[in-house]
Scaffold this active site. Structure first.
Site, PDB file in Angstrom:
ATOM      1  CD  GLU A 205       8.262 -31.553 -16.434  1.00  0.00           C
ATOM      2  OE1 GLU A 205       8.032 -30.371 -16.117  1.00  0.00           O
ATOM      3  OE2 GLU A 205       7.538 -32.502 -16.074  1.00  0.00           O
TER       4      GLU A 205
ATOM      5  CE1 TYR B 276       8.772 -28.746 -11.895  1.00  0.00           C
ATOM      6  CE2 TYR B 276       9.557 -28.288 -14.125  1.00  0.00           C
ATOM      7  CZ  TYR B 276       8.633 -28.858 -13.267  1.00  0.00           C
ATOM      8  OH  TYR B 276       7.580 -29.549 -13.774  1.00  0.00           O
TER       9      TYR B 276
ATOM     10  CG  ASP C 101       5.597 -26.166 -10.290  1.00  0.00           C
ATOM     11  OD1 ASP C 101       5.258 -26.388  -9.108  1.00  0.00           O
ATOM     12  OD2 ASP C 101       4.817 -26.261 -11.247  1.00  0.00           O
TER      13      ASP C 101
END
Length: 343
Positions: free
Chosen positions: A33, A116, A134
């Site tokens: 991520e 996020y 996102d």
DNA sequence: AATACGGGGAA
DNA sequence: TTCCCAGTATT
């Protein structure tokens, strides 16, 4: 069929095979991520593979030096991501005994992890019912629901998070979150989305009113600053050169570079001579490597760069061997030069 | 609320 | 060229 059901079905049929899709190890999900923040899958993928091999666990990352981590990160950009990850890895390893926090509220407190990434880790690894928002999700929601509130306004950030929460698939948040992002990346792409074959095309508001290529709305772009860099590639008779580490604020923090003379305008050799750093003595000859400045383009600045080859008698004890040059983490601008210059 | 922070790929 | 990418931290 509901919005989320259609996303789930589309995802089941169209998802790409990616290495982080076959694990729910929070360390690996976290790594993927962070690497994919503002970064395309194609660009981040090889870095993910390198990192997992070099640092299979959070303990391995915690044990590494920052310099080694930055070297592995070299070329990926946004280097604060690497520094923050390293810092957080040490915290997780030492203070949490290697156990990654397992709730959104705890995860989001960690350095380098925002809304996020915390949502992604909490949902994918721990099945917590939080939606990810996102760039892909902004686009899909803005188009499907016909929302023209700017996605990067305070109001927009709040509105889209609430909307995302309202329409998410609570019963399978893991696949739903990855699904809506994948849908945005592949199907509802920024340019030329495949509306003709879209499973949502009968209920998409933007498609109905002809606003697909107008949504999402985003507030103004940042203006680009032009800077003038003069790098001094100092060489002596013993195959030594000089690197310095970038410290303080600004770009490329903690990465290495040749000694830099920055100026307000492009410098001629005569002008450069007046602003040579004090530590240089015994200069024999200076020559310009590139007649035309190399323009290294970052998203927010253009670096107008000249490389000057400075031959001196002997570099002192702070010199490094040319053969060690490639061991240091450097910006792409510098590594490109090192590759092109015949040392 | 605005800005800084990289680099690359697609159209 | 322009856009923008599985955003976050700082001011």
């Amino acid at each position: 069929m509901s919005f989320s059901d259609k996303i789930l079905r589309w995802y089941a049929e169209n998802k790409r095979k990616l290495p982080w899709r076959s694990t729910i190890d929070p360390y690996k999900i976290w790594l993927s991520e962070v690497m994919l923040q503002q970064t395309r899958v194609a660009q981040g993928l090889p870095y993910y593979e390198k990192f997992v091999e070099a640092y299979p666990t959070v303990f391995d990352l915690a044990k590494a030096s920052e310099e080694e981590v930055l070297k592995l990160w070299q070329g990926l950009g946004y280097y604060s991501r690497a520094r923050n990850m390293h810092q957080t890895a040490k915290k997780v390893a030492e203070e949490f005994n290697g156990n990654f926090p397992n709730t959104y509220a705890e995860i989001v407190k960690l350095k380098g992890i925002g809304d996020y990434t915390a949502s992604a880790i909490a949902s994918i690894c721990f099945d917590e019912q939080v939606p990810v928002v996102d760039g892909n999700v902004y686009r899909v929601l803005a188009r499907y629901f016909g929302v023209d509130v700017p996605i990067n306004s305070n109001q927009g950030i709040k509105l889209f998070k609430e909307l995302a929460h309202k329409v998410m698939a609570k019963e399978n948040i893991r696949d739903y979150n990855q699904g809506i992002m994948e849908f945005g990346a592949i199907q509802c792409s920024p340019k030329k989305p495949a509306c003709l074959v879209c499973p949502l095309n009968e209920s998409c508001k933007a498609l109905e009113i002809g606003m697909v290529n107008k949504l999402p709305v985003k507030l103004k772009k940042t203006k680009i600053k032009v800077r003038h860099f003069n790098y001094l590639v100092v060489l002596d008779d013993f195959e030594n050169t000089i690197l310095e580490q970038r410290i303080g604020k600004g770009i490329w923090q903690n990465l290495y570079q040749f000694p830099l003379v920055e100026s307000d305008n492009e410098l001629t050799q005569k002008m450069l001579l007046k602003s040579l750093p004090d530590f240089l003595h015994g200069v024999k000859e200076i020559s310009l490597f590139n007649e035309k400045p190399i323009v290294h383009k970052l998203s927010h600045q253009h670096l107008n760069t000249k490389f000057w080859i400075v031959n001196i008698q002997e570099i002192g004890p702070d010199g490094i061997s040319i053969s060690d040059l490639k061991k240091y983490p450097v910006p792409v601008l510098i590594s490109d030069f090192i590759e092109s210059f015949n040392f």
